[in-house]
Write a protein that holds these residues in place. Structure first.
Motif, mmCIF file in Angstrom:
data_model
loop_
_atom_site.group_PDB
_atom_site.id
_atom_site.type_symbol
_atom_site.label_atom_id
_atom_site.label_comp_id
_atom_site.label_asym_id
_atom_site.label_seq_id
_atom_site.Cartn_x
_atom_site.Cartn_y
_atom_site.Cartn_z
ATOM 1 N N ARG A 178 0.679 -1.169 0.108
ATOM 2 C CA ARG A 178 0.053 0.248 0.005
ATOM 3 C C ARG A 178 0.927 1.161 -0.156
ATOM 4 O O ARG A 178 2.138 1.221 0.314
ATOM 5 C CB ARG A 178 -0.778 -0.094 1.301
ATOM 6 N N HIS A 179 0.390 2.309 -0.160
ATOM 7 C CA HIS A 179 1.015 3.519 -0.291
ATOM 8 C C HIS A 179 1.320 3.998 1.119
ATOM 9 O O HIS A 179 0.953 3.242 2.127
ATOM 10 C CB HIS A 179 0.310 4.808 -0.931
ATOM 11 N N ASN A 239 -5.747 8.853 5.622
ATOM 12 C CA ASN A 239 -5.993 7.673 6.588
ATOM 13 C C ASN A 239 -5.877 8.066 7.790
ATOM 14 O O ASN A 239 -6.376 7.488 8.784
ATOM 15 C CB ASN A 239 -4.568 6.756 6.308
ATOM 16 N N ILE A 256 -12.287 7.802 4.106
ATOM 17 C CA ILE A 256 -12.087 6.836 2.974
ATOM 18 C C ILE A 256 -11.747 7.696 1.747
ATOM 19 O O ILE A 256 -12.439 8.592 1.525
ATOM 20 C CB ILE A 256 -13.371 5.763 2.954
ATOM 21 N N GLY A 257 -11.170 6.773 0.683
ATOM 22 C CA GLY A 257 -11.146 7.459 -0.602
ATOM 23 C C GLY A 257 -10.146 8.682 -0.565
ATOM 24 O O GLY A 257 -9.122 8.680 0.194
ATOM 25 N N GLU A 302 -7.902 3.108 -6.154
ATOM 26 C CA GLU A 302 -8.570 2.551 -4.954
ATOM 27 C C GLU A 302 -10.052 2.172 -5.279
ATOM 28 O O GLU A 302 -10.536 3.025 -6.262
ATOM 29 C CB GLU A 302 -8.461 3.409 -3.516
ATOM 30 N N ILE A 303 -10.611 1.481 -4.490
ATOM 31 C CA ILE A 303 -12.410 1.138 -4.851
ATOM 32 C C ILE A 303 -12.771 2.565 -4.791
ATOM 33 O O ILE A 303 -12.448 3.371 -3.880
ATOM 34 C CB ILE A 303 -12.875 0.304 -3.814
ATOM 35 N N TYR A 313 -15.793 6.045 8.037
ATOM 36 C CA TYR A 313 -16.848 4.976 8.471
ATOM 37 C C TYR A 313 -17.827 5.505 9.501
ATOM 38 O O TYR A 313 -19.134 5.017 9.277
ATOM 39 C CB TYR A 313 -16.444 3.578 8.849
ATOM 40 N N ARG A 328 -23.528 -3.054 3.216
ATOM 41 C CA ARG A 328 -22.237 -3.251 2.938
ATOM 42 C C ARG A 328 -21.720 -4.237 4.054
ATOM 43 O O ARG A 328 -20.858 -5.093 3.693
ATOM 44 C CB ARG A 328 -21.091 -1.981 2.923
ATOM 45 N N LYS A 362 -20.322 -7.293 1.666
ATOM 46 C CA LYS A 362 -19.044 -6.409 1.471
ATOM 47 C C LYS A 362 -18.754 -6.587 0.073
ATOM 48 O O LYS A 362 -18.105 -5.606 -0.725
ATOM 49 C CB LYS A 362 -17.963 -6.288 2.507
ATOM 50 N N TYR A 397 -16.387 -4.532 -4.637
ATOM 51 C CA TYR A 397 -15.523 -5.388 -4.666
ATOM 52 C C TYR A 397 -15.329 -5.998 -6.089
ATOM 53 O O TYR A 397 -14.369 -6.412 -6.655
ATOM 54 C CB TYR A 397 -15.200 -6.278 -3.411
ATOM 55 N N HIS A 449 -3.592 0.234 -3.340
ATOM 56 C CA HIS A 449 -4.446 0.524 -2.243
ATOM 57 C C HIS A 449 -5.147 -0.636 -1.561
ATOM 58 O O HIS A 449 -4.952 -1.938 -2.085
ATOM 59 C CB HIS A 449 -5.690 1.251 -2.788
ATOM 60 N N GLN A 450 -5.661 -0.398 -0.452
ATOM 61 C CA GLN A 450 -5.947 -1.628 0.495
ATOM 62 C C GLN A 450 -7.019 -2.490 -0.468
ATOM 63 O O GLN A 450 -6.729 -3.797 -0.657
ATOM 64 C CB GLN A 450 -6.891 -1.293 1.461
ATOM 65 N N ALA A 451 -8.075 -1.878 -1.103
ATOM 66 C CA ALA A 451 -9.145 -3.148 -1.614
ATOM 67 C C ALA A 451 -8.460 -3.528 -2.956
ATOM 68 O O ALA A 451 -8.736 -4.773 -2.949
ATOM 69 C CB ALA A 451 -10.240 -2.033 -2.061
ATOM 70 N N ARG A 507 -5.918 -6.277 -1.913
ATOM 71 C CA ARG A 507 -6.657 -7.392 -1.268
ATOM 72 C C ARG A 507 -6.925 -8.217 -2.485
ATOM 73 O O ARG A 507 -6.880 -9.563 -2.453
ATOM 74 C CB ARG A 507 -8.153 -7.193 -0.726
ATOM 75 N N PRO A 531 -12.931 -9.194 0.685
ATOM 76 C CA PRO A 531 -12.973 -7.615 1.464
ATOM 77 C C PRO A 531 -12.541 -7.616 2.779
ATOM 78 O O PRO A 531 -12.499 -6.731 3.605
ATOM 79 C CB PRO A 531 -14.365 -7.468 1.406
#
Ligand SMILES: Nc1ncnc2c1ncn2[C@@H]1O[C@H](COP(=O)(O)OP(=O)(O)O)[C@@H](O)[C@H]1O
Ligand SMILES: O=P(O)(O)OC[C@H]1O[C@@](CO)(OP(=O)(O)O)[C@@H](O)[C@@H]1O
Length: 742
Positions: A555-556, A562, A567-568, A628-629, A639, A653, A657, A668, A694-696, A699, A714
């Protein structure tokens, strides 16, 4: 006919002016200094008084040279063939525009007709403390016509004109970010990278240690539980798509696989066997799957969506976009039996059938197609034991032939039954090397599924020898043969028995992979292949090969969003993130020091581009597919805010998810779908790749390489400031994780 004047007449008597193509010179001036330590932060420029080069005599207007490689810089321009003398000098400019620049020592250089008048003397610069930095100089000129130039300009515009995102070029070779390398030195990283190794969350990624045939389906007739039962293992909360496979792996304690006693009692069947090294020394044999796993029936297991459960009557893929559209079109337009596809492997032993079948299974499952791998060898071992000698495989041994045909039928019938319960793609893995055997399978498939033969042919004798040695080490067939050489001899006789009756495929629909394993050349032949899925399969196989190489996923560095829990977004890095990017550069420099052809891939979001910033010496490529997603209307929210302001969305979600699509954003499944070209390109590459994303997204990529079910994606762990190294090797995939900081 030529008139000798400026004009000519054509056949109609019309005057025409003959086309005079002006001769031009394409001049390329280069400077080279391999000593980056001295000159790494100085950027070469050219200053020239001629209007031909745009009067760059003032230092501030000097023309910057482009970085061609780590040590080479270039400036190219076009001048008329008979141009005036061009007086110029080289300059070195520091990154800080307020600092003075350094002008080369000695007189100006004079270029006439594309040649330097005083030869290519070294360009020397006196920099701080009278230290001298010297560059080699090269000048090359070639004649070009204006048509050539126009054509090459069009080609450049059409194909190579890279777009830029916020002024950062999509593809770069360390140009403006080079200067950051200085600050990298202020962050330390231990020389021994092993100090940063942390355990991977599971050992599932290490398929290289496991014989792929052992991970395939178990015979139904010998299975204890009902196939439609839902099970989970170990941690009861994890739902799985591939019950047998995972149960087998999880029943093993990985630490046991390498006990010094050299023997391991398999928890699944109670057979004791060892894996031999070629020198005859025994190491632990991990017997995964020649029997029944310890099954824990879960009370908490909860299938999120019936279409994601392989054992329900659904033959549409759990996928989004093109995959779903293609599959549905094929199923609606094609004949009924086309709803189910059997890929029937064909080849002599040790030609990569099981390896290819396992890889294809992983790819199709990741795309959302319900796919299973049926290995006839596994059925044979269960029915007739593991210790059959080469005689068993003689075509003139009627008992052997009958026994082999019987287990092939059993496995094929199991595959058809599974398809009738909703399975989509069955991969039927046996030699299937005679026409008679294939005819038998075609009869069994009639009206029930479509067959495509997939034949792997290898003419490289060294590779075959290596494969045979792998087989003796890995296959349970030789687990109880104490002498490696004796096993080798027996297996070679077995291969010769198959060779006597081998018939290459000429019938039906087929794909032939001929000498594709090296990744250099080879051939794919296809016959009678149509439809979305078969097309994808051919494309995938065309791009796979066996060249070992690492893929580094990270990841970055931590972003400002963060830190705020949003998010995003597209924010810059936090203080921690800034440190990580420097550590990462050092890590890459060390880990890939001998890998000249490696490349760095980022998304188009600045947190990944900035993270890649200090890495030098490798080309960097931005992929929008690695973004990223897309959180749609939720982009920039925490969140907590989503829970408070959009409770229904929050709950949806949480429930699913994988499928939940952010309003005006992505799910996803959408992300997986757009990552397919990235996977194909990662498979095709023969050099290491560092993916900063990125995370999503990570994954989803990680799940592909480690063969994890879609519904786990997810929820997978992809922590910040950690590098996941995926080593693609000749026997499978291995994972290693490095945590550079908290
Ligand atoms: N297309 C291929 N051609 C040749 N060798 C391959 C190919 N694909 C994989 N291999 C190599 O062959 C080895 C043995 O493969 P395996 O799948 O067990 O053979 P088979 O099932 O044909 O007996 C693998 O470990 C892999 O290194
Ligand atoms: O699917 P979930 O678990 O929400 O994870 C994805 C989220 O991860 C984040 C961080 O929360 O990724 P990133 O670190 O790239 O910024 C979000 O931007 C993204 O929406």
């Amino acid at each position: 006919m030529a008139t000798g004047s400026e004009e000519e007449r054509d056949g109609n008597g019309i005057h025409q002016t003959p086309l005079r193509i002006p001769e031009l010179l394409y001049v390329s001036v280069k400077m080279e200094n391999p000593n980056l330590a001295l000159a790494g932060n100085l950027f070469p420029h050219v200053s020239c008084s001629s209007s031909l080069l745009g009067d760059s005599s003032e230092e501030s207007k000097a023309l910057s040279m482009e970085r061609e490689s780590a040590s080479m810089w270039e400036l190219s321009f076009v001048v008329p063939q008979y141009h005036e003398a061009l007086d110029f000098k080289f300059l070195l400019k520091p990154k800080d525009i307020n600092s003075p620049c350094f002008v080369e020592e000695g007189p100006s250089r004079v270029l006439i007709g594309g040649a330097l008048q005083d030869g290519a003397r070294l360009a020397s610069f006196k920099i701080d403390n009278d230290q001298v930095v010297e560059y080699r100089v090269f000048v090359q000129a070639s004649r070009v016509s204006s048509f050539d130039l126009a054509a090459s300009w069009r080609a450049y515009k059409g194909h190579f004109h890279f777009s830029a995102v916020r002024g950062i070029p999509d593809v770069s070779i360390n140009s403006e970010l080079q200067a950051e390398s200085e600050s990298v030195s202020s962050v330390s990283l231990e020389l021994d990278l092993e100090q940063y190794v942390v355990p991977a969350p599971s050992n599932l990624a290490n398929t290289a240690d496991v014989y792929a045939a052992n991970m395939t389906e178990n015979p139904r007739s010998l299975n204890s539980g009902s196939v439609s039962d839902s099970y989970s293992i170990g941690d009861d909360s994890v739902a799985t798509d591939q019950p047998e496979t995972e149960m087998e792996v999880n029943t093993l304690d990985p630490s046991m696989g390498y006990q010094s006693s050299g023997m391991v009692k398999s928890q699944s069947v109670g057979t004791i066997s060892t894996l031999r090294k070629e020198d005859g020394q025994r190491v632990a044999f991990v017997d995964r799957g020649v029997g029944f796993p310890r099954i824990v029936k879960s009370s908490s297991f909860n299938i999120i969506d019936p279409s994601l459960d392989p054992d329900t009557k659904n033959s549409f893929p759990a996928a989004a976009g093109a995959v779903a559209a293609g599959a549905i079109a094929d199923q609606m337009l094609g004949p009924k039996e086309d709803k189910h596809l059997a890929i029937v492997m064909v080849s002599l032993p040790a030609r990569g059938k099981t390896f290819t079948a396992a890889k294809l299974t992983r790819y199709l499952r990741w795309l959302g197609h319900n796919t299973k791998h049926f290995n006839v060898g596994k059925y044979r071992r269960l029915k007739h034991g593991t210790n059959q000698s080469a005689d068993f495989f003689r075509a003139d041994n009627p008992e052997g032939m009958e026994a082999r045909d019987e287990v092939a039928k059993l496995a094929f019938e199991d595959m058809i039954t599974w398809m009738q319960e909703g399975g989509q793609v069955g991969i039927f893995d046996a030699t299937n090397s005679s026409k008679k055997r294939r005819n038998m399978l075609m009869k069994l498939a009639e009206g029930r599924c479509k067959i495509i033969f997939l034949e792997t042919i290898c003419n490289d004798v060294d590779m075959i020898e290596r494969n045979i040695r792998f087989k003796i080490q890995q296959s349970p067939d030789y687990a109880e043969v104490p002498d490696f050489e004796a096993g080798l001899r027996d297996f070679k006789i077995r291969v010769a028995n198959y060779e006597k009756v081998y018939e290459t495929v000429k019938e039906g629909s087929y794909i032939k992979m001929i000498d594709m394993a090296s990744g250099r050349g080879g051939q794919i032949q296809v016959n009678n292949i149509s439809g979305y899925l078969p097309g994808r399969i051919v494309f995938f196989l065309m791009n796979t090969h066996l060249t070992p190489r690492p893929i580094l996923l990270t990841r970055h560095g931590e972003s400002q969003d963060n830190v705020r829990g949003r998010i995003g977004g597209d924010t810059e890095l936090s203080e921690h993130g800034e440190i990580y990017k420097q550590k990462l550069a050092k890590f890459v420099e060390k880990r890939l020091e001998s890998e000249r052809a490696a490349s760095i891939w980022t998304s188009t979001l600045q947190r990944t581009i900035l993270t890649a910033g200090p890495i030098v010496g490798f080309p960097k490529i931005q992929w929008r597919a690695l973004d990223e997603i897309n959180a749609g209307v939720c982009d920039g929210m925490t969140y907590e805010q989503i829970k408070k302001n959009m409770p229904d969305d929050y709950e949806s979600r949480k429930k699913d998810k994988l499928r939940y699509r952010y309003p005006r954003g992505e799910s996803y499944l959408d992300v997986i779908q757009r990552l397919e070209p990235v996977i194909i390109e990662l498979e095709r590459q023969r050099a290491p790749v560092v993916v900063i994303s990125h995370q999503a997204v990570l994954r989803a990529l990680y799940a592909y390489f480690t063969d994890r079910p879609l519904k786990e994606i997810p929820h997978m762990e992809v922590p910040l400031h950690t590098i996941i190294e995926i080593d693609l090797g000749v026997t499978g995939v291995q994972e290693k994780r490095y945590k550079l900081m908290d």
